[in-house]
Design a protein around this motif. Sequence first.
Motif: not given
Lengths: 372, 372
Positions: B273-276, B299
């Motif tokens: 989920s690091s791009f949220l 996000s």
Amino acid sequence: MKFSISKSVFLKSLTSVGRASSNHSPLPILSGIKVTVDHQGITLLASNTNITIQEIIDVSEASQLSVAETGSVVLESRYLIEAVRKLDSTLVNVEIIDGALTRISGNNAEYEINGIKGDQFPAIDLTKPDIFFTLSAYKLKEIIKQTAFACSQSEDRPIFTGVNFRADQKTLECVATDSYRLAKKTIELDNPLTFNITVPATNLNEVEKTIDDNNDVGIALSTKYIQFYVGKTLIQSRLLDGMFPDVNRLIPTDFAYELSVDTTDFIAALDRSSFLKNDGYWTVRLETSSELITIRSRSQEIGSSHEVISPIDYKGGSLKITFSGRYMIEALRSFRADVVKILFVAEMQAFILVNPNDESVVQLVLPVRTFD
Amino acid sequence: MKFSISKSVFLKSLTSVGRASSNHSPLPILSGIKVTVDHQGITLLASNTNITIQEIIDVSEASQLSVAETGSVVLESRYLIEAVRKLDSTLVNVEIIDGALTRISGNNAEYEINGIKGDQFPAIDLTKPDIFFTLSAYKLKEIIKQTAFACSQSEDRPIFTGVNFRADQKTLECVATDSYRLAKKTIELDNPLTFNITVPATNLNEVEKTIDDNNDVGIALSTKYIQFYVGKTLIQSRLLDGMFPDVNRLIPTDFAYELSVDTTDFIAALDRSSFLKNDGYWTVRLETSSELITIRSRSQEIGSSHEVISPIDYKGGSLKITFSGRYMIEALRSFRADVVKILFVAEMQAFILVNPNDESVVQLVLPVRTFD
């Protein structure tokens, strides 16, 4: 819309198509990839209006594609790619769950990514124009690698940011120049054609990255755009407006000096002085006598270098000529040949580089005026 | 000054010392490396006043060092390194030819690099302080890797940009914090010592890069600076001014919830989920019941993710806690352990991470307040 597909197949196509999406476009939807699903397969489409990439994934054993429900959605390219890349399974399930909100799930992990309805994506004309020919992937890669680097980086004269393709009968000339150097590749076509178009170098470099096999590439073009058909991928590039100058008269044909060098050794010798820059600009001075070839560089700030090199062959007398080290190295590298011949006319005249075993490429470099 | 030396030995030492030179210093000479030659060997010295690195190359069979004339000169670090790296021979000849103009030559290639006379280089006090102890390279690397990442990147409170080393008797506590998380490593010293200093994290990371073997590292320190003796290399770092707060009272000791996770699996699940992100900040919500552990990210712009994970063990009831995903991953990684235990006090309280098989490290993370 609801389907499941092999993660690796989906990811490869998304990454390929995603290169055409733009995070800087005034139209936010163009940062997305349009996913259209019917019972035959998936069509992925992205475009920044400059370049458009479309890729089709068929229902097949390799793709493991299984379509439960047709439909379309636009998902932000980088998030869609991140989500698929990070998923914890070899099979990816994709499903619109509410409007354009799309669920992407693996084993335990599940994303819900905000999308935009597919019909909001701008219509892009992908009609195949009448002028059509094919090139081997190898030949097309060679054309791009041997010319595109010589294009201008500056938008001062936009036409010079592209490679000019001019077909006359069965001869195709591909020319790039930034007005200080010039690269020209000539190939024979299978059938006679007539056209004169200029394609942005940045788009050609994208094409070059996409063609990674030995298949033929279909090329279709009109006065508006050019299309490259690579397997199930279609890359369409806009053309640059304006008249590309006729450069053939700039290429000298009579030479007084002929220097043949071992490409690798000569590049290494030149590169040794690549940090001796003046205002960021690196020049090399070549001095020949009938016996010795010397290369020198000098930076007011840093210091100087010199090296006596052993050419394979030299014909001609004493000559002193100064040029951009970077331009010389890029021209030498473009041949991917063991030996390159450098032909000089006179001290302040353009000189050319050729491969003694392949006449299809000519690289031209203008010397730099110096005051010593 | 005139000597010849093995190119690879010289280059390795120049690269190592050159890391202390600065291209941004108000003193231009500090972008150089001072080369001092006597009949025993060469001393290389560079300093940006924040960190100083000195390395000695002895006359030996390995170094192939042969000194014809003693002397010293300061040469711009990046050009000296470039020249030596690109030279066309395995032996490098270095010679001052005029004032500080220095000739560096190989077989055919020859540079003349502008230098500055050696006596112009600022005098740097490298006196060895009285407090001295040794650590194995492995242990020192571990201290740095397990603490320095938790230092603050911001100069708001300069003392937090360093790792605090506090020795009391035979116990050395090494602590880093940016006030939202904290890393603490405790080791036993061979002999009782008393000191309390804070060393800039950036300098510790340079030390960590330099120690690449299994030898002991000698550490000497005063109230002004700390020195690391690694073989023939001396690295001296300034200390940060100010009092480092006592953080031990911040670390909780009684816990209501105990979660043991497989480190690799848990990091992978978090990372999905690091791009949220919201405004560049990535938070993760952990929800536990007695049976299930769920992690969620959301996000506003992009969408959401959720995943049910299988912990190795969980004790405690229902808990909902939100934290920075990056802080959690960095804390987990620091252990380099297969299993990490996460201990919670209550929903809005700091929690800690420990390695069940090694009590020397404690990682603390503050939760993030949310409104859902």
